[in-house]
Design an enzyme around this catalytic site. Structure first.
Site, PDB file in Angstrom:
ATOM      1  N   VAL A  16     -21.988  28.309 -47.249  1.00  0.00           N
ATOM      2  CA  VAL A  16     -21.669  27.044 -47.916  1.00  0.00           C
ATOM      3  C   VAL A  16     -22.262  25.855 -47.151  1.00  0.00           C
ATOM      4  O   VAL A  16     -22.803  24.917 -47.752  1.00  0.00           O
ATOM      5  CB  VAL A  16     -20.135  26.875 -48.085  1.00  0.00           C
ATOM      6  CG1 VAL A  16     -19.825  25.606 -48.873  1.00  0.00           C
ATOM      7  CG2 VAL A  16     -19.529  28.082 -48.787  1.00  0.00           C
ATOM      8  N   LYS A 207      -5.424  31.123 -54.245  1.00  0.00           N
ATOM      9  CA  LYS A 207      -5.962  30.184 -55.235  1.00  0.00           C
ATOM     10  C   LYS A 207      -4.890  29.840 -56.277  1.00  0.00           C
ATOM     11  O   LYS A 207      -4.799  28.690 -56.721  1.00  0.00           O
ATOM     12  CB  LYS A 207      -7.201  30.790 -55.884  1.00  0.00           C
ATOM     13  CG  LYS A 207      -8.355  30.918 -54.876  1.00  0.00           C
ATOM     14  CD  LYS A 207      -9.466  31.829 -55.382  1.00  0.00           C
ATOM     15  CE  LYS A 207     -10.619  31.915 -54.387  1.00  0.00           C
ATOM     16  NZ  LYS A 207     -11.571  32.996 -54.703  1.00  0.00           N
TER      17      LYS A 207
HETATM   18  P1  NAP Z   1     -19.893  31.833 -43.307  1.00  0.00           P
HETATM   19  O1  NAP Z   1     -21.165  32.078 -44.018  1.00  0.00           O
HETATM   20  O2  NAP Z   1     -19.278  32.944 -42.534  1.00  0.00           O
HETATM   21  O3  NAP Z   1     -20.145  30.603 -42.297  1.00  0.00           O
HETATM   22  C1  NAP Z   1     -19.193  30.170 -41.378  1.00  0.00           C
HETATM   23  C2  NAP Z   1     -19.826  29.135 -40.468  1.00  0.00           C
HETATM   24  O4  NAP Z   1     -18.814  28.588 -39.630  1.00  0.00           O
HETATM   25  C3  NAP Z   1     -20.903  29.680 -39.550  1.00  0.00           C
HETATM   26  O5  NAP Z   1     -21.955  28.754 -39.436  1.00  0.00           O
HETATM   27  C4  NAP Z   1     -20.208  29.859 -38.191  1.00  0.00           C
HETATM   28  O6  NAP Z   1     -21.054  29.609 -37.080  1.00  0.00           O
HETATM   29  C5  NAP Z   1     -19.171  28.748 -38.263  1.00  0.00           C
HETATM   30  N1  NAP Z   1     -17.940  29.103 -37.540  1.00  0.00           N
HETATM   31  C6  NAP Z   1     -16.994  29.994 -37.904  1.00  0.00           C
HETATM   32  N2  NAP Z   1     -16.012  30.035 -36.998  1.00  0.00           N
HETATM   33  C7  NAP Z   1     -16.346  29.143 -36.030  1.00  0.00           C
HETATM   34  C8  NAP Z   1     -15.741  28.739 -34.818  1.00  0.00           C
HETATM   35  N3  NAP Z   1     -14.562  29.241 -34.410  1.00  0.00           N
HETATM   36  N4  NAP Z   1     -16.374  27.810 -34.090  1.00  0.00           N
HETATM   37  C9  NAP Z   1     -17.556  27.296 -34.485  1.00  0.00           C
HETATM   38  N5  NAP Z   1     -18.177  27.627 -35.643  1.00  0.00           N
HETATM   39  C10 NAP Z   1     -17.570  28.550 -36.390  1.00  0.00           C
HETATM   40  O7  NAP Z   1     -18.766  31.292 -44.297  1.00  0.00           O
HETATM   41  P2  NAP Z   1     -18.956  30.694 -45.776  1.00  0.00           P
HETATM   42  O8  NAP Z   1     -19.137  31.819 -46.736  1.00  0.00           O
HETATM   43  O9  NAP Z   1     -19.935  29.604 -45.761  1.00  0.00           O
HETATM   44  O10 NAP Z   1     -17.484  30.129 -46.065  1.00  0.00           O
HETATM   45  C11 NAP Z   1     -17.029  28.948 -45.471  1.00  0.00           C
HETATM   46  C12 NAP Z   1     -15.714  28.518 -46.113  1.00  0.00           C
HETATM   47  O11 NAP Z   1     -15.923  28.277 -47.502  1.00  0.00           O
HETATM   48  C13 NAP Z   1     -14.571  29.533 -46.020  1.00  0.00           C
HETATM   49  O12 NAP Z   1     -13.352  28.849 -45.884  1.00  0.00           O
HETATM   50  C14 NAP Z   1     -14.629  30.221 -47.378  1.00  0.00           C
HETATM   51  O13 NAP Z   1     -13.396  30.773 -47.775  1.00  0.00           O
HETATM   52  C15 NAP Z   1     -15.004  29.048 -48.265  1.00  0.00           C
HETATM   53  N6  NAP Z   1     -15.654  29.437 -49.521  1.00  0.00           N
HETATM   54  C16 NAP Z   1     -16.765  30.194 -49.474  1.00  0.00           C
HETATM   55  C17 NAP Z   1     -17.390  30.529 -50.669  1.00  0.00           C
HETATM   56  C18 NAP Z   1     -18.666  31.338 -50.662  1.00  0.00           C
HETATM   57  O14 NAP Z   1     -19.234  31.533 -51.740  1.00  0.00           O
HETATM   58  N7  NAP Z   1     -19.170  31.779 -49.537  1.00  0.00           N
HETATM   59  C19 NAP Z   1     -16.831  30.116 -51.901  1.00  0.00           C
HETATM   60  C20 NAP Z   1     -15.692  29.316 -51.896  1.00  0.00           C
HETATM   61  C21 NAP Z   1     -15.108  28.988 -50.689  1.00  0.00           C
HETATM   62  P3  NAP Z   1     -22.318  30.543 -36.716  1.00  0.00           P
HETATM   63  O15 NAP Z   1     -23.290  30.323 -37.855  1.00  0.00           O
HETATM   64  O16 NAP Z   1     -22.854  30.047 -35.436  1.00  0.00           O
HETATM   65  O17 NAP Z   1     -21.790  31.931 -36.680  1.00  0.00           O
HETATM   66  N1  HSE Z   2     -14.086  36.437 -51.987  1.00  0.00           N
HETATM   67  C1  HSE Z   2     -14.066  35.393 -52.957  1.00  0.00           C
HETATM   68  C2  HSE Z   2     -14.356  35.981 -54.346  1.00  0.00           C
HETATM   69  C3  HSE Z   2     -15.084  34.319 -52.596  1.00  0.00           C
HETATM   70  O1  HSE Z   2     -14.771  37.152 -54.439  1.00  0.00           O
HETATM   71  O2  HSE Z   2     -14.148  35.306 -55.344  1.00  0.00           O
HETATM   72  C4  HSE Z   2     -14.800  32.987 -53.235  1.00  0.00           C
HETATM   73  O3  HSE Z   2     -13.590  32.425 -52.818  1.00  0.00           O
END
Ligand code: NAP
Ligand code: HSE
Length: 432
Positions: A16, A207
């Site tokens: 994200v 959610k």
């Molecule tokens: P992700 O790809 O795992 O990225 C997480 C990022 O946060 C990485 O850059 C990581 O650093 C950093 N991070 C995590 N823990 C950390 C810590 N303790 N200290 C410093 N940096 C830290 O996660 P994502 O999929 O983007 O999701 C992010 C959020 O959005 C979550 O809350 C998720 O539930 C929400 N979300 C995601 C989606 C989706 O489609 N992915 C949809 C809706 C909501 P590094 O890169 O250095 O490892």
């Molecule tokens: N794990 C979640 C899903 C990502 O499958 O919908 C979005 O919140």
């Protein structure tokens, strides 16, 4: 001097976070025209500043020291897309106390600690927005808080987890079994290596807690959401449901009647005439019933880099507009309706059941008797031969209470001729 530039501290630069960075960079001019201010990512907090990310950033923008963000007086807004509960919650609370506005996509955090975060924001005159936390790219929270604010919503049904919707769609369309489709969803990167939060319904429950708090204006706690996931769903359940006109979906259902509410997540047979039955693959949808508006459906991508980042950056636009107007921190409406939860005697639903019985005279009469003893009548019933001397009964009931259905299930366990109730699902849609 009048402010010309809004500086953003990005916490997290994964899926994200990179999407947020790309959208702000690509839509600079549009964002400036809408808000009247330039928006710039100032610092990015990550775990590993040396990681290869496939996206270039100016030297020195990445940091692994959170203080570079929390205590940088130039930063006006924090975008939290790192996920998790701690240390994320502490960082957000500190940022608010430092008078920084917060945008987050973190449903886990908002479902569990949303009230504390929102009250801290209010006390510090800050905004907190979290549109991306539910149904990724669908602007559903804004629809509840603004678009439908004049109505009284009495029911919300949501397909709010893309991973499980993908799995159930595959099981339905291709007859795959649960383990096979889970392995495929993991290989495609939809399901995580530990898929528990998705397949056991916890992600959807978080959610639904957020949706029901905003839609019903009550303070819904996560542990008040009844949760059942899809890990015991079989391809046979799905095939039998289909033969009777239903698609099996993991539905979040929030319902209010007589000022009492119930919120659940469970695999549910949805009649094919209901629009939610046609929501397939990783797509999400939220179907809303309002006293005045009638029925509306919000459909779209529930996750993914750019869809989710779109919601995050739209929140940022709102924060920046508020900054221009001097209205930050004024938009939060705390839940103001007393929360009364329904008892099982007050929860009404129709059900789909599949059971294996002894294939002998009187069994069907016995089954019928158990249901009628609890005032439950059948809408559809099918009996067919099963393995050696047994029969399979598939039935759809008319509306009953959850309490009555629980009694029926208990009673059937005690009858020798009924070997096994293989499945029991709530049922939505179709004729009353
Ligand atoms: P992700 O790809 O795992 O990225 C997480 C990022 O946060 C990485 O850059 C990581 O650093 C950093 N991070 C995590 N823990 C950390 C810590 N303790 N200290 C410093 N940096 C830290 O996660 P994502 O999929 O983007 O999701 C992010 C959020 O959005 C979550 O809350 C998720 O539930 C929400 N979300 C995601 C989606 C989706 O489609 N992915 C949809 C809706 C909501 P590094 O890169 O250095 O490892
Ligand atoms: N794990 C979640 C899903 C990502 O499958 O919908 C979005 O919140």
């Amino acid at each position: 001097m009048e402010k010309r530039l809004v500086k953003v501290g990005l916490m997290g630069f994964g899926t994200v976070g990179t999407g947020v960075y790309r959208i702000i960079r690509a839509h600079q001019e549009d964002l400036r025209k809408q808000t009247g201010l330039n928006i710039e990512i100032h610092r990015i907090f990550v775990k590993d500043i040396h990681k290869e990310r496939g996206i270039s950033t100016p030297t020195g923008m990445l940091t692994n020291n959170i203080d570079d963000i929390l205590y940088d007086h130039d930063i006006d807004v924090i975008v939290e897309v790192m996920g998790g509960i701690e240390p994320t919650k502490s960082y957000i609370l500190t940022a608010l106390k430092e008078k920084k506005h917060v945008i987050t996509a973190n449903k886990d955090l908002m479902a569990l600690h949303g009230a504390q975060i929102l009250s801290t924001a209010q006390a510090n005159g800050c905004d907190v927005f979290y549109e991306a936390s539910v149904a990724g790219g669908i602007p559903i929270l804004r629809a509840l808080v603004e678009g439908l604010s004049s109505d009284r919503i009495y029911k919300m049904m949501g397909i709010v987890n893309g991973t499980t919707n993908y799995m159930l769609s595959k099981m339905s369309k291709e007859g795959m079994d649960y383990q096979e489709v889970l392995a495929e969803a993991q290989a495609l990167g939809y399901a995580e290596s530990d898929p528990t939060a998705d397949v056991e319904g916890h992600d959807a429950a978080r959610k639904m807690a957020i949706l029901s708090t905003l839609g019903f204006r009550v303070a819904m706690n996560l542990d008040e959401v009844d949760v059942r996931g899809i890990s015991s769903v079989t391809k046979e359940d799905i095939a039998y449901g289909k033969s009777l006109g239903y698609e099996l979906k993991l539905l979040g259902i929030a319902e209010r009647s007589n000022n009492k509410i119930e919120v659940s997540v469970q695999p549910t047979m949805v009649h094919k005439s209901h629009p939610l039955a046609s929501v397939h693959d990783v797509f999400n949808a939220v179907y809303i019933y309002g006293d005045a508006v009638g029925e509306t459906m919000f459909y779209g991508p529930g996750a993914g880099e750019l869809p989710t980042a779109t919601s995050v950056v739209s929140d940022l636009v709102t924060v920046v507009k508020n900054m221009k107007l001097g209205t930050n921190g004024l938009g939060v409406v705390a839940p103001y309706i007393e929360k009364l939860l329904k008892s099982d005697e007050e929860k009404y639903s129709k059900y789909f059941l599949r059971m294996i019985v002894e294939d002998q005279r009187g069994v069907l009469a016995k089954v019928t008797q158990v249901f009628s003893d609890h005032n439950i009548s059948f809408k559809q019933i099918v009996q067919q031969p099963y393995n050696g001397g047994q029969a399979e009964i598939i039935l759809v009931t008319h509306t009953s209470t959850k309490a009555d259905m629980d009694q029926v299930m208990k009673k059937m366990e005690s009858i020798d001729m009924i070997h096994h109730v293989k499945s029991c699902y709530r049922l939505e849609g179709g004729a009353k």
